[in-house]
Design an enzyme around this catalytic site. Structure first.
Site, PDB file in Angstrom:
ATOM      1  N   ARG A   1       0.829  -1.213   0.000  1.00 14.65           N
ATOM      2  CA  ARG A   1       0.000   0.000   0.000  1.00 14.65           C
ATOM      3  C   ARG A   1       0.857   1.253   0.000  1.00 14.65           C
ATOM      4  O   ARG A   1       0.428   2.324  -0.425  1.00 14.65           O
ATOM      5  CB  ARG A   1      -0.976   0.018   1.185  1.00 14.65           C
ATOM      6  CG  ARG A   1      -1.908   1.244   1.140  1.00 14.65           C
ATOM      7  CD  ARG A   1      -3.077   1.223   2.119  1.00 14.65           C
ATOM      8  NE  ARG A   1      -2.851   0.468   3.305  1.00 14.65           N
ATOM      9  CZ  ARG A   1      -2.061   0.865   4.317  1.00 14.65           C
ATOM     10  NH1 ARG A   1      -1.427   2.023   4.267  1.00 14.65           N
ATOM     11  NH2 ARG A   1      -1.906   0.090   5.362  1.00 14.65           N
TER      12      ARG A   1
ATOM     13  N   TYR B   1     -15.685  18.109 -15.174  1.00 14.62           N
ATOM     14  CA  TYR B   1     -16.154  16.722 -15.145  1.00 14.62           C
ATOM     15  C   TYR B   1     -17.216  16.585 -14.043  1.00 14.62           C
ATOM     16  O   TYR B   1     -17.004  17.038 -12.925  1.00 14.62           O
ATOM     17  CB  TYR B   1     -14.953  15.811 -14.887  1.00 14.62           C
ATOM     18  CG  TYR B   1     -15.298  14.357 -14.766  1.00 14.62           C
ATOM     19  CD1 TYR B   1     -15.848  13.664 -15.842  1.00 14.62           C
ATOM     20  CD2 TYR B   1     -15.076  13.661 -13.587  1.00 14.62           C
ATOM     21  CE1 TYR B   1     -16.164  12.323 -15.733  1.00 14.62           C
ATOM     22  CE2 TYR B   1     -15.384  12.317 -13.472  1.00 14.62           C
ATOM     23  CZ  TYR B   1     -15.936  11.656 -14.550  1.00 14.62           C
ATOM     24  OH  TYR B   1     -16.245  10.332 -14.429  1.00 14.62           O
TER      25      TYR B   1
ATOM     26  N   ASP C   1      -6.793  19.644 -14.359  1.00  9.93           N
ATOM     27  CA  ASP C   1      -7.132  18.312 -14.857  1.00  9.93           C
ATOM     28  C   ASP C   1      -6.747  18.295 -16.337  1.00  9.93           C
ATOM     29  O   ASP C   1      -7.409  18.915 -17.172  1.00  9.93           O
ATOM     30  CB  ASP C   1      -8.638  18.070 -14.660  1.00  9.93           C
ATOM     31  CG  ASP C   1      -9.074  16.674 -15.091  1.00  9.93           C
ATOM     32  OD1 ASP C   1      -8.383  16.058 -15.932  1.00  9.93           O
ATOM     33  OD2 ASP C   1     -10.117  16.207 -14.595  1.00  9.93           O
TER      34      ASP C   1
ATOM     35  N   LYS D   1      -8.315   7.319 -19.615  1.00 17.59           N
ATOM     36  CA  LYS D   1      -8.660   7.865 -20.922  1.00 17.59           C
ATOM     37  C   LYS D   1      -7.482   7.720 -21.892  1.00 17.59           C
ATOM     38  O   LYS D   1      -7.083   6.620 -22.184  1.00 17.59           O
ATOM     39  CB  LYS D   1      -9.118   9.315 -20.759  1.00 17.59           C
ATOM     40  CG  LYS D   1     -10.145   9.524 -19.620  1.00 17.59           C
ATOM     41  CD  LYS D   1     -11.474   8.829 -19.846  1.00 17.59           C
ATOM     42  CE  LYS D   1     -12.367   8.785 -18.615  1.00 17.59           C
ATOM     43  NZ  LYS D   1     -12.616  10.060 -17.961  1.00 17.59           N
TER      44      LYS D   1
END
Ligand SMILES: *Cc1c(COP(=O)(O)O)cnc(C)c1O
Length: 375
Positions: free
Chosen positions: A46, A99, A173, A198
């Site tokens: 982690r 978004y 972004d 994407k």
């Protein structure tokens, strides 16, 4: 080296005799360790994983950051990490056409942490400059450019300067543009995020995110957020994303060329009321995009005559284009954004967001033309 070379050459294992050309996938949650662990020593999955590093280094280099990128479980996990830099009771200014899940998360921060959320038209530079100062200084200006799904283009250097003068951080972004087309750190941005899902991964087979910061303290805070929240990526996802990234330059070049050609043809079709793409000389974002970006991206906005019903009929009549949400894959997809109740109400009901892929442009056009002619 040019970005087109870096996507191929960066993040490779050392060139020793017999070494693999591609980095390995390491499947281990824990690592042999006793006593006080040294800095950077592999310990537990982690906290860090060697399989993340080649992708993180390559994306860091592409964005021109002094640090490697940090991978997260998804684009939204990366955005949550970036927005955690806004303190409780702080002020967040963001585009009204960001978004939709970013907007939903901002509302959640408002409700839970008393963060004051101000929505702006990111293309209206004067309005944004005022919004970062008044009624009180913003803690962070969030920018998408071009915006999803309206394709508005922000004047990035002017907005970064105004935000910094007000004492605000700037987060960008960069999912729509990719670092091949736009590098926000060159304009002074503090944090850059990606939905790697994407274009960067590019094959519609992985959900992944990334965040970057130049400043040591900001980078450490983004890293700590990831470890504390456990919003980490699996090793296979990152390996797939690096494999996809190798062809990013070719894919973006082809998709952008296809998008510009389709925009030009769509603008002349009698069944089309409006087409949005910054490549079109008449597009409101054209001048800024030509000045600030190394291309115009491969997302189109299309409004057919006849309203939302005609838009839905157009989607249903297509055979090659895939009706689906998401974007940035090799295949061309489209959707009417207002089919989601959560989409901003200032997005026209009949707007189709089209993600142009890398197919032959004549095949894409033939399919679009037959569907438009059928309306
Ligand atoms: C898809 C998308 C996101 C969210 O990314 P996920 O990987 O789906 O979590 C954020 N910003 C933009 C611009 C996007 O298109």
């Amino acid at each position: 080296m040019s970005p087109a070379t870096l996507v191929v050459a960066a993040g490779r294992p050392e060139r020793t005799q017999g070494a693999p050309v591609n980095p390995p996938v390491i499947l281990s949650s824990t690592f042999v360790s006793q006593g006080v662990p040294g800095a950077g020593e592999p310990l537990y999955g982690r906290m860090d994983a060697a399989t993340w590093h080649p992708f993180e280094e390559t994306l860091g280099t592409l964005e021109g950051s002094v640090h490697p990128a940090l991978v997260y479980a998804s684009g939204m996990a990366a955005i949550a990490a970036a927005l955690s830099l806004v303190p409780p009771g702080g002020r967040l200014v963001l585009p009204r056409h960001a978004y939709q899940v970013t907007l939903g998360y901002a509302q959640d921060l408002r409700d839970r942490l008393g963060i004051d959320v101000t929505l702006v038209d990111i293309a209206d530079t004067d309005a944004v400059v005022t919004a970062v100062r008044e009624p009180r200084a913003a803690s962070m200006l969030w920018i998408e450019t071009p915006t999803n799904p309206m394709l508005e283009v922000a004047d990035l250097p002017v907005l970064v300067e105004a935000a910094h003068a007000a004492g605000a951080l700037v987060g960008v972004d960069n999912t729509f543009a990719t670092p091949l087309v736009q590098r926000p750190f060159e304009h002074g941005a503090d944090v850059v995020v990606h939905s790697v899902t994407k274009y960067l991964a590019g094959h519609t087979d992985v959900v992944l995110g990334a965040a970057l910061a130049d400043d040591d303290d900001l980078h450490a805070r983004l890293h700590a957020y990831r470890t504390l929240h456990g919003s980490i990526a699996g090793p296979f996802e990152v390996w797939l994303a690096l494999r996809g990234l190798r062809t990013l330059a070719l894919r973006v070049e082809r998709a952008q060329a296809n998008a510009a050609e389709l925009a030009r043809r769509l603008a002349e079709h009698p069944a089309v009321a409006e087409v949005r793409h910054p490549s079109l000389p008449a597009d409101p974002g054209h001048e800024r995009a030509a000045r600030l970006m190394d291309g115009f991206g491969a997302i189109l906005g299309l409004r057919p005559h006849g309203g939302p019903d005609a838009a839905d009929a157009l989607v249903a009549a297509l055979r090659l284009w895939v009706p689906a949400t998401s974007l940035g894959g090799v295949e061309s997809t489209l959707e009417r954004r207002r089919r989601f109740a959560t989409e901003s109400l200032t997005v026209p009901e009949d707007l189709l967001r089209m993600s142009v892929g890398i197919e032959d442009v004549e095949d894409l056009w033939r399919d679009l033309a037959q569907a438009l002619d059928s309306l």
